[in-house]
Design a protein around this motif. Structure first.
Motif, PDB file in Angstrom:
ATOM      1  N   GLN A  59       0.814  -1.218   0.000  1.00 48.58           N
ATOM      2  CA  GLN A  59       0.000   0.000   0.000  1.00 48.58           C
ATOM      3  C   GLN A  59       0.851   1.273   0.000  1.00 48.58           C
ATOM      4  N   ILE A  60       2.167   1.094  -0.073  1.00 46.82           N
ATOM      5  CA  ILE A  60       3.081   2.238  -0.144  1.00 46.82           C
ATOM      6  C   ILE A  60       3.451   2.455  -1.616  1.00 46.82           C
ATOM      7  N   PRO A  61       3.000   3.541  -2.237  1.00 52.80           N
ATOM      8  CA  PRO A  61       3.242   3.751  -3.674  1.00 52.80           C
ATOM      9  C   PRO A  61       4.714   3.663  -4.066  1.00 52.80           C
ATOM     10  N   ASP A  62       5.607   4.196  -3.246  1.00 52.19           N
ATOM     11  CA  ASP A  62       7.037   4.151  -3.575  1.00 52.19           C
ATOM     12  C   ASP A  62       7.533   2.718  -3.716  1.00 52.19           C
ATOM     13  N   PHE A  63       7.023   1.841  -2.897  1.00 53.92           N
ATOM     14  CA  PHE A  63       7.423   0.439  -2.972  1.00 53.92           C
ATOM     15  C   PHE A  63       6.785  -0.244  -4.178  1.00 53.92           C
ATOM     16  N   GLU A  64       5.516   0.004  -4.391  1.00 51.08           N
ATOM     17  CA  GLU A  64       4.792  -0.648  -5.484  1.00 51.08           C
ATOM     18  C   GLU A  64       5.304  -0.221  -6.854  1.00 51.08           C
ATOM     19  N   GLN A  65       5.895   0.964  -6.945  1.00 47.47           N
ATOM     20  CA  GLN A  65       6.375   1.453  -8.236  1.00 47.47           C
ATOM     21  C   GLN A  65       7.713   0.843  -8.644  1.00 47.47           C
ATOM     22  N   LEU A  66       8.364   0.137  -7.730  1.00 41.94           N
ATOM     23  CA  LEU A  66       9.580  -0.589  -8.090  1.00 41.94           C
ATOM     24  C   LEU A  66       9.205  -1.797  -8.945  1.00 41.94           C
ATOM     25  N   ASP A  68       9.243  -5.790 -10.216  1.00 45.98           N
ATOM     26  CA  ASP A  68       9.012  -7.021  -9.446  1.00 45.98           C
ATOM     27  C   ASP A  68      10.297  -7.567  -8.840  1.00 45.98           C
ATOM     28  N   SER A  69      11.362  -7.527  -9.607  1.00 49.58           N
ATOM     29  CA  SER A  69      12.630  -8.087  -9.141  1.00 49.58           C
ATOM     30  C   SER A  69      13.153  -7.343  -7.920  1.00 49.58           C
ATOM     31  N   ASP A  70      13.138  -6.021  -7.973  1.00 51.90           N
ATOM     32  CA  ASP A  70      13.654  -5.235  -6.847  1.00 51.90           C
ATOM     33  C   ASP A  70      12.775  -5.395  -5.611  1.00 51.90           C
ATOM     34  N   ARG A  71      11.468  -5.440  -5.812  1.00 51.51           N
ATOM     35  CA  ARG A  71      10.571  -5.645  -4.663  1.00 51.51           C
ATOM     36  C   ARG A  71      10.847  -6.995  -4.008  1.00 51.51           C
ATOM     37  N   ASN A 149       6.720   4.215  22.385  1.00 50.31           N
ATOM     38  CA  ASN A 149       5.357   3.722  22.116  1.00 50.31           C
ATOM     39  C   ASN A 149       4.668   4.496  20.986  1.00 50.31           C
ATOM     40  N   ASP A 150       5.442   4.990  20.066  1.00 47.50           N
ATOM     41  CA  ASP A 150       4.906   5.797  18.962  1.00 47.50           C
ATOM     42  C   ASP A 150       4.864   4.953  17.685  1.00 47.50           C
ATOM     43  N   PRO A 151       3.672   4.571  17.222  1.00 47.49           N
ATOM     44  CA  PRO A 151       3.577   3.745  16.011  1.00 47.49           C
ATOM     45  C   PRO A 151       4.179   4.408  14.777  1.00 47.49           C
ATOM     46  N   ILE A 152       4.135   5.734  14.722  1.00 47.76           N
ATOM     47  CA  ILE A 152       4.667   6.427  13.543  1.00 47.76           C
ATOM     48  C   ILE A 152       6.173   6.209  13.424  1.00 47.76           C
ATOM     49  N   ILE A 153       6.880   6.231  14.547  1.00 52.83           N
ATOM     50  CA  ILE A 153       8.322   5.978  14.513  1.00 52.83           C
ATOM     51  C   ILE A 153       8.595   4.580  13.973  1.00 52.83           C
ATOM     52  N   VAL A 154       7.826   3.610  14.440  1.00 51.95           N
ATOM     53  CA  VAL A 154       7.996   2.229  13.978  1.00 51.95           C
ATOM     54  C   VAL A 154       7.720   2.122  12.479  1.00 51.95           C
ATOM     55  N   GLN A 155       6.653   2.736  12.029  1.00 54.02           N
ATOM     56  CA  GLN A 155       6.280   2.650  10.615  1.00 54.02           C
ATOM     57  C   GLN A 155       7.324   3.307   9.718  1.00 54.02           C
ATOM     58  N   LEU A 156       7.817   4.467  10.115  1.00 51.86           N
ATOM     59  CA  LEU A 156       8.843   5.150   9.319  1.00 51.86           C
ATOM     60  C   LEU A 156      10.162   4.378   9.352  1.00 51.86           C
ATOM     61  N   LEU A 157      10.467   3.797  10.493  1.00 51.89           N
ATOM     62  CA  LEU A 157      11.686   2.999  10.605  1.00 51.89           C
ATOM     63  C   LEU A 157      11.608   1.765   9.708  1.00 51.89           C
ATOM     64  N   MET A 158      10.446   1.145   9.660  1.00 48.32           N
ATOM     65  CA  MET A 158      10.254  -0.013   8.787  1.00 48.32           C
ATOM     66  C   MET A 158      10.445   0.364   7.320  1.00 48.32           C
ATOM     67  N   LEU A 159       9.922   1.518   6.934  1.00 43.93           N
ATOM     68  CA  LEU A 159      10.055   1.940   5.538  1.00 43.93           C
ATOM     69  C   LEU A 159      11.494   2.335   5.216  1.00 43.93           C
ATOM     70  N   SER A 160      12.168   2.934   6.161  1.00 42.40           N
ATOM     71  CA  SER A 160      13.581   3.241   5.951  1.00 42.40           C
ATOM     72  C   SER A 160      14.383   1.960   5.754  1.00 42.40           C
ATOM     73  N   MET A 161      14.063   0.937   6.541  1.00 46.81           N
ATOM     74  CA  MET A 161      14.824  -0.313   6.504  1.00 46.81           C
ATOM     75  C   MET A 161      14.517  -1.160   5.278  1.00 46.81           C
ATOM     76  N   ILE A 162      13.284  -1.140   4.801  1.00 46.94           N
ATOM     77  CA  ILE A 162      12.954  -2.004   3.661  1.00 46.94           C
ATOM     78  C   ILE A 162      13.740  -1.588   2.421  1.00 46.94           C
ATOM     79  N   PHE A 163      14.105  -0.314   2.345  1.00 47.65           N
ATOM     80  CA  PHE A 163      14.861   0.172   1.189  1.00 47.65           C
ATOM     81  C   PHE A 163      16.368   0.185   1.442  1.00 47.65           C
TER      82      PHE A 163
END
Length: 252
Positions: A59-66, A68-71, A149-163
């Protein structure tokens, strides 16, 4: 701050967290004398969370626009680390339990969720070494202390790490990305967004210190992933592991 982007990330995370049934509703973790079943159960638990994370990324456009191989490469080599980051959000530092995350931080933890978390902990203690369990919990303690206990920090950290290319320490033959330059740009984008959010929530100096600690955590996660991989390989017939987890654990 790009609050619209953050809001979209929150919505994607919440939606993905509700996209599949909870592990507690699908698995029975009654302790058994069959050690192989215990090991496979300990791995199957993570299958549900992995699917939720994949649904979040889709559901993250930046990820979906990569392409298939890179994803595929980014998911295969980084998803286990994201799983650990996600677990820190519901980690009980007193009882050293982590609960299933349904995407709603305001929901109280159900009695079933608590019981399942206890069963998971018992299963991990049965299956894996004391040293591995301690490293796992120490990392969760550290991350939990950083995220406030901030979900936003976790979510942004996850997106930073996936790339983040090269995060995995298990497989030295990690394939080359087709568009490594753009993936690096995306890693920088979400790292910058995380940093600016941390500044907004605290101060520049605090944000810098937290970012440095996150780097230290990444290194510990690499060690944990390597040790976990070696321990599984030495104790389990990997053919019994479900195909999805076998791929994430780099056995295929």
């Amino acid at each position: 701050m790009d609050w619209l982007c953050i809001r979209n990330i929150q919505d994607a995370y919440s939606s993905a967290s509700r996209s599949v049934p909870s592990a507690s509703s699908m698995l029975s973790l009654e302790l058994t004398s069959d050690k192989m079943s215990s090991y496979t159960n300990s791995i199957d638990i993570h299958n549900f969370t992995m699917i939720k994370i994949i649904n979040f990324l889709k559901q993250i456009p930046d990820f979906e626009q990569l392409n298939d191989s890179d994803r595929l490469i980014l998911v295969k080599y980084n998803l286990c680390s994201l799983n650990l980051i996600r677990a820190s959000l519901t980690f009980d530092t007193i009882r050293e339990l982590y609960y299933e995350d349904d995407g709603d931080a305001y929901n109280p933890v159900s009695s079933n969720n608590k019981a399942f978390a206890e069963q998971c902990k018992s299963l991990y203690i049965l299956c894996y070494s004391y040293e591995l369990n301690r490293l796992f919990f120490n990392i969760l303690h550290t991350i939990h202390g950083l995220i406030d206990n901030d979900p936003i920090i976790v979510q942004l950290l996850m997106l930073s790490m996936i790339f983040l290319k090269g995060l995995s320490s298990v497989d030295s033959q990690e394939p080359i990305l087709d568009d490594s330059k753009h993936v690096f740009y995306l890693h920088s984008k979400y790292t910058d967004l995380l940093f600016r959010y941390l500044i907004k929530q605290s101060s520049f100096n605090t944000a810098v210190i937290k970012m440095m600690h996150f780097v230290e955590v990444f290194m510990k996660i690499q060690r944990l992933s390597k040790d976990f991989h070696q321990e599984i390989k030495s104790k389990i017939d990997v053919s019994y592991i479900n195909p999805l987890m076998r791929s994430f654990l780099h056995f295929t």
